[in-house]
Structure formats: C-alpha cells, structure tokens
Design an enzyme around this catalytic site. Sequence first.
Site, PDB file in Angstrom:
ATOM      1  N   CYS A 177      39.408  43.884  26.121  1.00 62.22           N
ATOM      2  CA  CYS A 177      39.700  42.548  26.664  1.00 62.22           C
ATOM      3  C   CYS A 177      39.149  42.284  28.062  1.00 62.22           C
ATOM      4  O   CYS A 177      38.392  41.335  28.252  1.00 62.22           O
ATOM      5  CB  CYS A 177      41.204  42.319  26.684  1.00 62.22           C
ATOM      6  SG  CYS A 177      41.892  42.261  25.033  1.00 62.22           S
ATOM      7  N   ASN A 219      41.049  29.892  44.612  1.00 61.44           N
ATOM      8  CA  ASN A 219      40.064  28.818  44.822  1.00 61.44           C
ATOM      9  C   ASN A 219      38.964  28.843  43.767  1.00 61.44           C
ATOM     10  O   ASN A 219      38.478  27.796  43.349  1.00 61.44           O
ATOM     11  CB  ASN A 219      39.473  28.915  46.228  1.00 61.44           C
ATOM     12  CG  ASN A 219      40.485  28.478  47.274  1.00 61.44           C
ATOM     13  OD1 ASN A 219      41.498  27.845  46.935  1.00 61.44           O
ATOM     14  ND2 ASN A 219      40.248  28.814  48.517  1.00 61.44           N
TER      15      ASN A 219
END
Length: 460
Positions: free
Chosen positions: A289, A246
């Site tokens: 990263c 979501n």
Amino acid sequence: MVASIRVMTVLCDLPPRQGDRLPVSVFGLGYVGCVSAACLAARGHFVIGVDVNPTKIEFLRQGQSPVVEERIAELTAEVVRAGRLTVTTDPAEAVLGSDISMVCVGTPSAAGGGLSTRYLESVSEEIGAALACKDGWHVVVFRSTMVPGTCEKILIPVLERASGKRAGVDFGVCVNPEFLREGTSVWDFENPPKTVVGESDERSGSAVMGMYEGLGGPRFRVPIVVAEMTKYVDNSFHALKVTFANEIGALCATLGLDSHAVMDIFLADTKLNVSAAYLRPGFAFGGSCLPKDVRALIHTARKHDLELPVLTNVLVSNEMQIRRVVDSIVALGKRKIGVFGLAFKSGTDDLRESPLVELAERLIGKGFDVRIYDANVALSKLMGANRAYLDEHVPHIGQLLTGEIDAVLEHGEVFVAGTKDPGVVTAIDSLREDRIVIDLVRLPGAEERRLKPGYIGIGW
Ligand SMILES: NC(=O)c1ccc[n+]([C@@H]2O[C@H](COP(=O)([O-])OP(=O)(O)OC[C@H]3O[C@@H](n4cnc5c(N)ncnc54)[C@H](O)[C@@H]3O)[C@@H](O)[C@H]2O)c1
C-alpha cells in the site's frame, strides 16, 4: 590580562544579595526571556532581568513589556509593581544576586544555515566572569535553542575558562528548552506540553525543575545533549506537519475539494494518524500500500502540473534508509550475510515491495554471500501461497531462503535483524561475540545492546 583582573575586582566588590528566597536571573529579554521572567515572577520567584538593549531595560523598569503577547502587559506591570521583577544591564549584579541564571538570548541562523552561538558565547563569558567571584552554588540554565553538542562543546568550556571553575563540580549547567508559541506564550508557560531538563548533575537538574513546581505536563530529566535535540525534533516535526497539510491543501484545491473537510476526517483518526503510530525510527516502509499509494498521489499531482516536494521526497527518504543499511554492511568488509526477515513486516508473508527484499537484492548484486531466514515466507513458499511471487519476481532470492534458522546462523559473519520474532531474538542472543548485528527493528534490550561492540542500530 590586566583588563580581566580589573573586571574581576569590580565584580567581586559587588554586595552579596539579601534574603533567602530563590532568585533567578534571566539573560536576554526578548520573547522567551520576557515571558519566562514575568511568569517565573508571577509564580513567586524573585527575578532579575538582564539585557544589553537599554530600551528594553527601560521599558521593563517602568513595568511595560517590550514584547507584544496575550496577557504579558498586565503580568509585567503586576510583577514589576510587586518588586518581583527587577532589571539591570549589569550581568555581574544579576549573577551575584541570583541562584540560577537562565539564558534566553537569540540564536539566529548563521551564513550557510548553521546556528550562530555568538550571543550565547558572550553571555557565557559574562556569567563565567561573575561566577569567578561567587562563593555559593550557581546554576546556569540555557533556554535558548541550540543544536546538540553546543552546550558541552562550546558553552561549558567558555563558562569554565571565564570562571576558572568546573561545570558539574563548582557550578551547575542545564539545558531547558522552551516550547512556547508566540502569541499564546503566557498560556503555554502556565500549561506546558512537557518540561525537559538536561543536566550536568543531579543537584542542578533538581533546582531547575523546582522552578516549575506546580505546573502540569510530563517531566523529563535527561543528558544535556538529549534536551538540546528535543527542541529540534519538535520544531522540525511541526514544520513537516505544516508543509504536509499545505501540500494536501494544494492537491485538494486542484481537485476541487475542500481540504479542511478532508483533514477533519484525517484528524478524527487518533489511532493511526494523529498518534504515536509510525513515529519510531526503524527500517524503510514497504508493502502493498504505502509505496504504491504515495506514488499514485504524486502522479495525480503531476498530471495537474502541481509540485508536491514534501510528498515526492518521502520516497527519496525511504530509499535513503535502504541505502544506509547497504552502506553500513559494505563498510564492514565482510562477505557472509545472514538476513532474518524478508516479508515487508513481521507476522505476514507478504513480499510485495518489501524493503528487506530490496536490501537482499542489492547485497546479492554487490556480490555478498547471503542466506535468508523468514519462517512465514518459507512456510508459504512450501505451501504455495507466495510461490508464484518468489518464482516470478525474485527467483534468486527464493533460492537463498531457508526455514532453518541454524543454516543462517552458521553461515553469517554479519546479521541483519529485520524481525523481532522470538525465535530470531533467541538466535541473535546466541551469536558469538565477534559476529556483527545490524538491527533494523530495535530488538528487545536495544538500550544495552547499543553499548556493546558489534551491534549497529539503524537509527539509535
Ligand atoms: N520566539 C519564540 O517563540 C521561541 C520559542 C522557543 C525557543 N526560542 C528560542 O529562544 C531563544 C530566544 O528567542 P527570542 O525570540 O526570545 O529572541 P529575541 O531576539 O527576541 O531576544 C533575545 C534577547 O537577547 C538579548 N541579548 C543578546 N545578547 C545579550 C547578552 N549578552 N546579555 C543579555 N541579553 C542579551 C537581546 O538584546 C534580545 O533582547 C532563541 O534561541 C530561540 O530560538 C524562541
């Protein structure tokens, strides 16, 4: 006292059950109980359903399901008509008429967010009282969701007190969590993702597993507390997945993207995304990263006034993992620390945002006497590849770094295992018994190691 003797006399007057087929009583005929009762009956078991709600009992007596679920109406009508599912409001009748009692009562949230064990306790009291009058072996299997420790710390004592018998000796206790999803629960029962049975003893575990004979999926027979935990691991992960998706959806919509098209690509990656990767407990993430990219994504959302609490707290949680290790070391009260591993993961010399560098810095900052061994980093330091990073970013760490494993071994009282490199494992295995090892990587043989004093696993 007088009242309980009277109840026992009434219970003991009940006739023993007839026939020799495996009968099961199901306590609590809500979503889980109704589906379990009807599906077990459809698989050939004789099921006695019990509930305190007379309306539900009446519905079932007439072959109607009190819950709405795909296929449950037809299935209930069929098994009631065939005489495989009968119902009662009398717990004693159900216990005396069955070999296994499956408990499916509700476990709602209590005030403060804890779990209410109210219904579990009262049903255990009733089953225990009936067990006092029963000669044969009986297994009580809890299907309700309950936090780890509930069965052994609360329910078994109730059962033992009410029955005057001992769990695992005079009767069996199991925890068998339910993994069905409302709406498709009959299909889920027939196609379980897995079957988990936590058992007080082997005989009981075999009897409970036997109820699901012929159903597919992997099977696990485990200690009771592990079975209890399993359900919470699943549900919290499902909740995490929903909120993750979501938040991605909210950000995509804000950026004018179709989140479903984006997630199609995400979901197609079953090597790194929807897979077992990154799901084993261990130390914090780091490297060039993950921290940078999570930060940038949160920053992008903030620029659009969008709150992403799950993703934002990923970094908070990661930081917490480093703090846990520092706190464990501080609590030991020793000053000389040997750290094995410095790069952000084994097999590289990359130090950028390495959580081991962060750990070492905090320890140094707190006045610990630290020595660090990392063969790859030491080598690259000599050869120059990482020299600039060490000199510019963490010069104080560069001075404590050595390529000599023995130098660290001789120095430390407490050792941090931040790599599983074979040389490090051998070194750790050679340590004196009074040395302490904090394992961040789950060293080989961790199952045995964690039983020994002086070994601390970060998440096990
Ligand atoms: N609903 C789900 O999808 C689902 C899935 C997996 C696990 N669970 C867990 O299973 C348990 C049951 O969930 P549910 O949704 O079926 O609950 P529910 O509230 O629908 O049903 C519970 C039933 O237990 C009955 N009951 C209460 N005390 C009783 C007693 N002493 N004797 C007999 N019956 C009694 C109630 O009358 C009710 O009918 C919970 O622990 C839940 O967390 C639910």
